[in-house]
Design a protein around this motif. Structure first.
Motif, short mmCIF file in Angstrom:
data_model
loop_
_atom_site.label_atom_id
_atom_site.label_comp_id
_atom_site.label_asym_id
_atom_site.label_seq_id
_atom_site.Cartn_x
_atom_site.Cartn_y
_atom_site.Cartn_z
N ALA A 16 -4.00 3.11 5.97
CA ALA A 16 -4.97 4.16 6.26
C ALA A 16 -5.65 4.71 5.01
CB ALA A 16 -4.29 5.28 7.02
N SER A 17 -5.05 4.58 3.86
CA SER A 17 -5.63 5.18 2.66
C SER A 17 -5.54 4.21 1.48
CB SER A 17 -4.88 6.46 2.30
OG SER A 17 -3.60 6.15 1.79
N PRO A 18 -6.37 4.41 0.45
CA PRO A 18 -6.28 3.57 -0.74
C PRO A 18 -4.88 3.61 -1.38
CG PRO A 18 -8.33 4.79 -0.78
CD PRO A 18 -7.51 5.33 0.37
N GLN A 19 -4.23 4.77 -1.36
CA GLN A 19 -2.90 4.87 -1.94
C GLN A 19 -1.90 4.00 -1.19
OE1 GLN A 19 -4.84 7.49 -1.11
NE2 GLN A 19 -5.28 8.43 -3.08
N GLU A 20 -2.03 3.97 0.13
CA GLU A 20 -1.16 3.11 0.94
C GLU A 20 -1.47 1.64 0.71
OE1 GLU A 20 -0.18 5.94 4.75
OE2 GLU A 20 -2.07 4.86 4.73
N LEU A 21 -2.74 1.32 0.49
CA LEU A 21 -3.13 -0.05 0.18
C LEU A 21 -2.48 -0.50 -1.12
CD1 LEU A 21 -4.76 -2.61 0.65
CD2 LEU A 21 -6.70 -1.49 -0.41
N ALA A 56 0.25 0.71 -2.55
CA ALA A 56 1.70 0.59 -2.35
C ALA A 56 2.05 -0.69 -1.59
CB ALA A 56 2.22 1.82 -1.60
N ALA A 57 1.30 -1.00 -0.55
CA ALA A 57 1.56 -2.21 0.23
C ALA A 57 1.31 -3.47 -0.59
CB ALA A 57 0.70 -2.20 1.49
N THR A 58 0.26 -3.44 -1.40
CA THR A 58 -0.05 -4.59 -2.24
C THR A 58 1.04 -4.83 -3.28
OG1 THR A 58 -2.42 -4.23 -1.94
CG2 THR A 58 -1.76 -5.55 -3.84
N LEU A 59 1.48 -3.77 -3.92
CA LEU A 59 2.55 -3.93 -4.91
C LEU A 59 3.84 -4.41 -4.26
CD1 LEU A 59 1.91 -0.81 -7.15
CD2 LEU A 59 1.33 -3.20 -7.62
N ALA A 60 4.14 -3.92 -3.09
CA ALA A 60 5.34 -4.38 -2.37
C ALA A 60 5.23 -5.86 -2.04
CB ALA A 60 5.53 -3.55 -1.10
N LEU A 84 -6.39 -4.57 -4.48
CA LEU A 84 -6.46 -3.43 -5.40
C LEU A 84 -7.90 -3.07 -5.72
CD1 LEU A 84 -3.51 -4.37 -7.77
CD2 LEU A 84 -3.55 -2.57 -6.03
N ARG A 85 -8.76 -4.08 -5.83
CA ARG A 85 -10.18 -3.82 -6.07
C ARG A 85 -10.76 -3.05 -4.89
NH1 ARG A 85 -13.04 -2.09 -9.29
NH2 ARG A 85 -12.84 -3.59 -10.93
N SER A 86 -10.36 -3.42 -3.68
CA SER A 86 -10.82 -2.70 -2.48
C SER A 86 -10.38 -1.23 -2.51
CB SER A 86 -10.26 -3.36 -1.22
OG SER A 86 -10.81 -4.63 -1.04
N ALA A 87 -9.16 -1.01 -2.97
CA ALA A 87 -8.65 0.37 -3.07
C ALA A 87 -9.46 1.16 -4.08
CB ALA A 87 -7.18 0.37 -3.44
N LEU A 88 -9.81 0.53 -5.19
CA LEU A 88 -10.60 1.22 -6.21
C LEU A 88 -12.02 1.50 -5.74
CD1 LEU A 88 -9.46 -0.65 -9.42
CD2 LEU A 88 -9.01 1.74 -8.85
N ALA A 115 -12.95 2.00 -2.63
CA ALA A 115 -12.97 2.81 -1.42
C ALA A 115 -13.50 4.22 -1.72
CB ALA A 115 -11.57 2.92 -0.82
N PRO A 116 -14.26 4.77 -0.79
CA PRO A 116 -14.74 6.13 -0.99
C PRO A 116 -13.55 7.11 -1.08
CG PRO A 116 -15.56 5.21 1.08
CD PRO A 116 -14.66 4.20 0.47
N ARG A 117 -13.68 8.06 -1.93
CA ARG A 117 -12.61 9.05 -2.10
C ARG A 117 -12.88 10.25 -1.20
NH1 ARG A 117 -12.39 8.02 -8.37
NH2 ARG A 117 -11.17 6.12 -8.23
N SER A 118 -11.79 10.77 -0.64
CA SER A 118 -11.96 11.94 0.23
C SER A 118 -11.52 13.20 -0.47
CB SER A 118 -11.16 11.76 1.50
OG SER A 118 -9.84 11.40 1.24
#
Length: 52
Positions: free
Chosen positions: A8-13, A15-19, A43-47, A49-52
């Motif tokens: 749902a969020s870049p931070q979760e992305l 974390a999931a990628t690193l895992a 990770l590029r997608s997370a970077l 992503a629009p910030r809320s």
């Protein structure tokens, strides 16, 4: 790392990628590049992503 990560969020992305990259030691060396390329893409997608 064949599963698609759709958190749902870049931070979760991140974390999931690193895992997902933690499994790389159990894979054949020839598969390492694909794992890290996918991680880089996610990770590029997370970077990007629009910030809320």
């Amino acid at each position: 790392m064949n599963e698609t990560v759709d958190p749902a969020s870049p931070q979760e992305l991140v974390a999931a990628t690193l895992a997902a990259t933690e499994q790389v030691d159990s894979l054949p060396l020839a598969d390492h590049v694909a794992v890290f390329e996918k991680a880089h893409e996610q990770l590029r997608s997370a970077l990007d992503a629009p910030r809320s």
